[in-house]
Motif scaffolding. Structure first.
Motif, PDB file in Angstrom:
ATOM      1  N   TYR A  59      32.811  28.553  31.653  1.00  0.00           N
ATOM      2  CA  TYR A  59      34.155  28.968  32.038  1.00  0.00           C
ATOM      3  C   TYR A  59      35.154  28.688  30.916  1.00  0.00           C
ATOM      4  N   PHE A 200      45.114  33.786  37.162  1.00  0.00           N
ATOM      5  CA  PHE A 200      44.109  33.742  38.216  1.00  0.00           C
ATOM      6  C   PHE A 200      43.844  35.080  38.914  1.00  0.00           C
ATOM      7  N   PRO A 201      44.879  35.829  39.355  1.00  0.00           N
ATOM      8  CA  PRO A 201      44.622  37.020  40.185  1.00  0.00           C
ATOM      9  C   PRO A 201      43.734  38.063  39.521  1.00  0.00           C
ATOM     10  N   LEU A 204      40.198  37.068  39.163  1.00  0.00           N
ATOM     11  CA  LEU A 204      39.491  37.021  40.436  1.00  0.00           C
ATOM     12  C   LEU A 204      38.963  38.383  40.854  1.00  0.00           C
ATOM     13  N   ILE A 205      39.747  39.444  40.635  1.00  0.00           N
ATOM     14  CA  ILE A 205      39.361  40.765  41.159  1.00  0.00           C
ATOM     15  C   ILE A 205      38.650  41.636  40.129  1.00  0.00           C
ATOM     16  N   ASN A 208      33.287  39.974  38.389  1.00  0.00           N
ATOM     17  CA  ASN A 208      32.374  39.618  39.475  1.00  0.00           C
ATOM     18  C   ASN A 208      31.240  38.716  39.006  1.00  0.00           C
ATOM     19  N   GLN A 210      29.189  35.772  37.520  1.00  0.00           N
ATOM     20  CA  GLN A 210      29.414  34.336  37.394  1.00  0.00           C
ATOM     21  C   GLN A 210      29.475  33.918  35.935  1.00  0.00           C
ATOM     22  N   LYS A 213      33.282  34.535  34.428  1.00  0.00           N
ATOM     23  CA  LYS A 213      34.476  34.035  35.091  1.00  0.00           C
ATOM     24  C   LYS A 213      35.214  33.044  34.200  1.00  0.00           C
ATOM     25  N   VAL A 217      39.228  30.562  37.935  1.00  0.00           N
ATOM     26  CA  VAL A 217      38.365  31.062  39.011  1.00  0.00           C
ATOM     27  C   VAL A 217      37.122  30.197  39.139  1.00  0.00           C
ATOM     28  N   THR A 220      37.187  27.206  41.482  1.00  0.00           N
ATOM     29  CA  THR A 220      37.106  27.431  42.928  1.00  0.00           C
ATOM     30  C   THR A 220      35.680  27.264  43.445  1.00  0.00           C
ATOM     31  N   HIS A 221      34.691  27.377  42.570  1.00  0.00           N
ATOM     32  CA  HIS A 221      33.301  27.219  42.980  1.00  0.00           C
ATOM     33  C   HIS A 221      32.893  25.757  43.089  1.00  0.00           C
TER      34      HIS A 221
END
Length: 266
Positions: A59, A200-201, A204-205, A208, A210, A213, A217, A220-221
């Motif tokens: 990340y 972040f937004p 996030l969208i 997808n 992993q 990311k 984001v 959050t996992h």
């Protein structure tokens, strides 16, 4: 009394950061017993787990890549655009400048759905450059505004002297104007980096996979469905905010100087 109020307000801003830092060295059991107490001993396993289990290094790399590419493009495009808006008067110039300014007041969340649909239709979802375009787009208005205001205060005689010596437009911009814009460029780089690193937004969208990311984001996992290992999560948060804190502590004077210089020269 005024100083006491300011000190109290400052402590409320600083304490959450300090709390996250020392809580990251506690065990889950210690944290559950008392969330504000200091750790009995330094438990570094939270940081080890954040990297080995939580894949925090991936990340971090993704955030660093997106931030570096986005900031570079933002500064280059913003400098060229701000320079031409400042130095040249052409038909539609005011309309173009106003459109850039409107970009600073457009809410990000209002564009999430249409942007997702457009990226999906263009097959631009879920790759390393998916975040670069929106990040650059939303960072450009402020950068253009600051640079355009700053360039107005640079005497045109400097550029005219370069033209007399045989320099062309590109050389003049790169070797004369660009170095003189050091303070405001530093401000643009720092502000753009802080915003893009914490974004972040869109991350996030639009992403997808992993493996791609970014760190906001990815954190959050660290939370499970029914339980959360808060010390481990705080260890990840510490690693995530450390670059932001270091950049701000090192360059905060340049942020203020650049903002003031741009405002005064405009």
């Amino acid at each position: 009394m005024t100083n006491l109020i300011v000190v109290a307000f400052s402590l409320t801003c600083i304490f959450p950061i300090i709390w996250i830092m020392y809580s990251s060295f506690k065990t889950q059991h210690e944290f559950e017993l008392n969330i504000v107490s200091l750790p009995v001993s330094l438990y570094f396993e939270n940081y080890v787990s954040a990297f080995s289990v939580g894949k925090l290094h991936k990340y971090l790399w993704n955030s660093a890549y997106v931030s570096a590419v986005s900031v570079l493009l933002t500064v280059l495009i913003g400098f060229v655009t701000g320079y031409f808006l400042s130095r040249y008067r052409f038909r539609g110039r005011n309309v173009l400048y106003t459109m850039f300014l409107f970009g600073m007041i457009i809410p990000v969340y209002g564009l999430l759905v249409p942007l997702f649909i457009e990226f999906r239709n263009l097959n631009m979802l879920d790759n390393r450059l998916s975040l670069v375009l929106p990040e650059v787009t939303f960072a450009l208005p402020l950068v253009i505004f600051l640079i355009e205001s700053f360039v107005k205060g640079i005497p045109t005689e400097m550029e005219e002297a370069a033209y007399v010596d045989g320099a062309n437009l590109v050389t003049t911009m790169a070797r004369v104007v660009f170095p003189m814009c050091g303070p405001v460029l530093s401000t643009c780089i720092i502000l753009s980096f802080l915003n893009i690193w914490n974004e972040f937004p869109f991350a996030l969208i639009l992403i997808n996979s992993q493996e791609l990311k970014t760190i906001p984001v990815g954190l959050t996992h660290f939370a499970g469905t029914f339980t959360v290992n808060y010390p481990q999560l705080m260890a990840g948060i510490n690693v995530a905010i450390m670059p932001v804190i270091l950049v701000y502590l090192i360059f905060y004077k340049r942020i203020i100087q650049g903002m003031v210089a741009g405002a005064v020269k405009s």
